[in-house]
Write an enzyme that holds these catalytic residues in place. Structure first.
Site, PDB file in Angstrom:
ATOM      1  N   SER A   1     -24.336 -37.286  31.672  1.00  0.00           N
ATOM      2  CA  SER A   1     -24.435 -35.696  30.950  1.00  0.00           C
ATOM      3  C   SER A   1     -25.176 -34.619  31.512  1.00  0.00           C
ATOM      4  O   SER A   1     -25.741 -33.923  30.708  1.00  0.00           O
ATOM      5  CB  SER A   1     -24.650 -36.163  29.281  1.00  0.00           C
ATOM      6  OG  SER A   1     -23.671 -36.925  28.817  1.00  0.00           O
TER       7      SER A   1
ATOM      8  N   GLY B   1     -21.412 -39.835  29.856  1.00  0.00           N
ATOM      9  CA  GLY B   1     -19.978 -39.375  29.391  1.00  0.00           C
ATOM     10  C   GLY B   1     -20.158 -39.148  27.848  1.00  0.00           C
ATOM     11  O   GLY B   1     -19.205 -39.049  27.188  1.00  0.00           O
TER      12      GLY B   1
ATOM     13  N   GLU C   1     -20.161 -48.263  35.142  1.00  0.00           N
ATOM     14  CA  GLU C   1     -18.823 -48.928  34.748  1.00  0.00           C
ATOM     15  C   GLU C   1     -18.479 -49.995  35.677  1.00  0.00           C
ATOM     16  O   GLU C   1     -17.639 -50.905  34.874  1.00  0.00           O
ATOM     17  CB  GLU C   1     -17.934 -47.665  34.979  1.00  0.00           C
ATOM     18  CG  GLU C   1     -18.128 -46.662  33.767  1.00  0.00           C
ATOM     19  CD  GLU C   1     -18.031 -45.260  34.239  1.00  0.00           C
ATOM     20  OE1 GLU C   1     -17.255 -45.036  35.300  1.00  0.00           O
ATOM     21  OE2 GLU C   1     -18.663 -44.195  33.423  1.00  0.00           O
TER      22      GLU C   1
ATOM     23  N   GLU D   1     -29.053 -43.879  36.166  1.00  0.00           N
ATOM     24  CA  GLU D   1     -28.222 -43.531  35.050  1.00  0.00           C
ATOM     25  C   GLU D   1     -28.343 -44.432  33.749  1.00  0.00           C
ATOM     26  O   GLU D   1     -27.544 -45.594  33.764  1.00  0.00           O
ATOM     27  CB  GLU D   1     -26.834 -43.617  35.560  1.00  0.00           C
ATOM     28  CG  GLU D   1     -26.562 -42.837  37.036  1.00  0.00           C
ATOM     29  CD  GLU D   1     -25.059 -42.528  37.165  1.00  0.00           C
ATOM     30  OE1 GLU D   1     -24.688 -41.302  37.208  1.00  0.00           O
ATOM     31  OE2 GLU D   1     -24.259 -43.432  37.216  1.00  0.00           O
TER      32      GLU D   1
ATOM     33  N   ASN E   1     -19.326 -37.596  41.286  1.00  0.00           N
ATOM     34  CA  ASN E   1     -18.564 -38.971  41.038  1.00  0.00           C
ATOM     35  C   ASN E   1     -17.376 -38.550  39.753  1.00  0.00           C
ATOM     36  O   ASN E   1     -17.514 -38.460  38.974  1.00  0.00           O
ATOM     37  CB  ASN E   1     -19.461 -39.978  40.427  1.00  0.00           C
ATOM     38  CG  ASN E   1     -18.721 -41.088  40.053  1.00  0.00           C
ATOM     39  OD1 ASN E   1     -17.387 -41.435  40.510  1.00  0.00           O
ATOM     40  ND2 ASN E   1     -19.304 -42.068  39.280  1.00  0.00           N
ATOM     41  N   TRP E   2     -16.218 -38.484  40.616  1.00  0.00           N
ATOM     42  CA  TRP E   2     -15.032 -38.093  39.979  1.00  0.00           C
ATOM     43  C   TRP E   2     -14.577 -39.137  39.226  1.00  0.00           C
ATOM     44  O   TRP E   2     -13.683 -38.826  38.120  1.00  0.00           O
ATOM     45  CB  TRP E   2     -14.003 -37.386  40.972  1.00  0.00           C
ATOM     46  CG  TRP E   2     -14.099 -36.336  41.946  1.00  0.00           C
ATOM     47  CD1 TRP E   2     -15.424 -35.636  41.920  1.00  0.00           C
ATOM     48  CD2 TRP E   2     -13.417 -35.469  42.629  1.00  0.00           C
ATOM     49  NE1 TRP E   2     -15.217 -34.397  42.493  1.00  0.00           N
ATOM     50  CE2 TRP E   2     -14.016 -34.533  43.244  1.00  0.00           C
ATOM     51  CE3 TRP E   2     -11.986 -35.902  43.110  1.00  0.00           C
ATOM     52  CZ2 TRP E   2     -13.511 -33.483  43.849  1.00  0.00           C
ATOM     53  CZ3 TRP E   2     -11.535 -34.955  44.107  1.00  0.00           C
ATOM     54  CH2 TRP E   2     -12.172 -33.780  44.610  1.00  0.00           C
ATOM     55  N   LYS E   3     -14.973 -40.377  39.452  1.00  0.00           N
ATOM     56  CA  LYS E   3     -14.455 -41.453  38.565  1.00  0.00           C
ATOM     57  C   LYS E   3     -12.763 -41.391  38.916  1.00  0.00           C
ATOM     58  O   LYS E   3     -12.438 -41.282  39.900  1.00  0.00           O
ATOM     59  CB  LYS E   3     -14.772 -41.683  37.322  1.00  0.00           C
ATOM     60  CG  LYS E   3     -16.164 -41.376  37.090  1.00  0.00           C
ATOM     61  CD  LYS E   3     -16.908 -41.607  35.877  1.00  0.00           C
ATOM     62  CE  LYS E   3     -18.217 -41.417  35.784  1.00  0.00           C
ATOM     63  NZ  LYS E   3     -18.985 -41.686  34.494  1.00  0.00           N
TER      64      LYS E   3
ATOM     65  N   GLY F   1     -20.790 -36.639  36.684  1.00  0.00           N
ATOM     66  CA  GLY F   1     -19.539 -37.300  36.396  1.00  0.00           C
ATOM     67  C   GLY F   1     -18.607 -36.235  35.838  1.00  0.00           C
ATOM     68  O   GLY F   1     -18.076 -35.129  36.580  1.00  0.00           O
ATOM     69  N   GLY F   2     -18.330 -35.903  34.431  1.00  0.00           N
ATOM     70  CA  GLY F   2     -17.471 -34.908  33.864  1.00  0.00           C
ATOM     71  C   GLY F   2     -17.686 -33.375  34.585  1.00  0.00           C
ATOM     72  O   GLY F   2     -16.553 -32.776  34.851  1.00  0.00           O
TER      73      GLY F   2
ATOM     74  N   HIS G   1     -22.404 -48.792  40.142  1.00  0.00           N
ATOM     75  CA  HIS G   1     -22.175 -47.842  39.009  1.00  0.00           C
ATOM     76  C   HIS G   1     -22.084 -48.753  37.729  1.00  0.00           C
ATOM     77  O   HIS G   1     -21.375 -49.944  37.752  1.00  0.00           O
ATOM     78  CB  HIS G   1     -20.893 -46.919  38.986  1.00  0.00           C
ATOM     79  CG  HIS G   1     -20.800 -46.044  37.994  1.00  0.00           C
ATOM     80  ND1 HIS G   1     -20.335 -46.240  36.905  1.00  0.00           N
ATOM     81  CD2 HIS G   1     -21.301 -44.568  38.221  1.00  0.00           C
ATOM     82  CE1 HIS G   1     -20.877 -44.863  36.100  1.00  0.00           C
ATOM     83  NE2 HIS G   1     -21.206 -44.051  37.099  1.00  0.00           N
TER      84      HIS G   1
END
Ligand code: 13P
Length: 249
Positions: free
Chosen positions: A212, A173, A97, A167, A9-11, A233-234, A95
């Protein structure tokens, strides 16, 4: 046997140049001896570029969000048909966010899931508790509420066409991963809750962990019996680290 899925998930990250480098790196590294299925979810504006670069490869792609509506006067929104038009296989729904920053309710998330599933996309439904909810012992109640909202609207047949991602919001993150045991406990809870409605669907459902995940902790997480891969993510923004996670599947 459930196949492992590792989805990036590149966000809201990327540029044409960075995406090109990342996707070429992934194409070069995916394959040979990798058991996991691999997917990336770039920002919508880069899906066309992603489709062009990945078509013919074994890597799938998807959206990060969609409208529950089919088409029309919904400025800024993206429909299921548009995602399909660019050969997306997946779309992330709910998600944390989007729930926290854009006020997406359980009901709206359920409607998005229904739209995606009915269109033939594979929705990746995100669920997970806030830190305060974990600390007050409400993790299972929160996850059950988020899950039940979707089951109640779409039914178990449609649930079986999707993927669930657990999640925990406190692990996203933050570098604070849930321990394999903490994650496994919630994954087992989710599977048991599905099994109350349909044992066969529960058994076949892919339940991913997100929060993470890094190359160094992925293998241990993915080795747990109810963890079927990850939503990353990251670490999905760097080809080597994402491939390291994919190899752990
Ligand atoms: P991080 O891997 O950066 O913690 O993000 C997880 C996530 O939110 C994936 O959807």
């Amino acid at each position: 046997m459930r196949q492992t899925l590792v989805a990036g998930n590149w966000k809201m990250n990327g540029s044409q140049e960075a995406n090109h480098q990342l996707l070429e790196g992934l194409k070069a590294g995916v394959g040979e001896g990798m058991k996991s299925k691999v997917a990336v979810c770039p920002p919508a504006i880069y899906i066309a570029q992603t489709a062009e670069l990945l078509s013919g490869s074994s890597i799938a792609w998807g959206g990060q969000n969609l409208s529950p509506e089919a088409s029309g006067a919904f400025t800024g929104e993206i429909s299921a048909d548009m995602l399909l038009d660019l050969n997306c296989e997946y779309v992330i729904v709910g998600h944390s966010e989007r729930r926290a920053l854009y006020g997406e309710s359980d009901q709206l998330v359920a409607e998005k899931y229904r739209t995606a599933e009915q269109a033939g996309l594979t929705p990746i439904l995100c669920v997970g508790e806030l830190l305060g909810e974990r600390e007050s012992g409400d993790t299972e109640a929160v996850v059950a509420r988020q899950l039940d909202a979707v089951i109640d609207l779409v039914g178990m047949q449609a649930i079986s066409a999707g993927v669930i991602a657990y999640e925990p919001v406190w692990a996203i993150g933050t570098g604070k991963t849930a321990s394999p045991e903490q994650a496994q406990a919630v994954h087992a809870f989710i599977r048991a809750r599905l099994a109350e409605k349909d044992a066969a669907v529960a058994e076949s459902m892919q339940i991913l962990y997100g929060g993470s995940v890094k190359p160094g902790n992925a293998a241990e997480l993915f080795s747990m019996p109810d963890i079927d891969g990850g939503l990353i993510g990251g670490a999905s923004l760097d080809a080597e680290s994402f491939l390291g996670i994919c190899r752990a599947g």
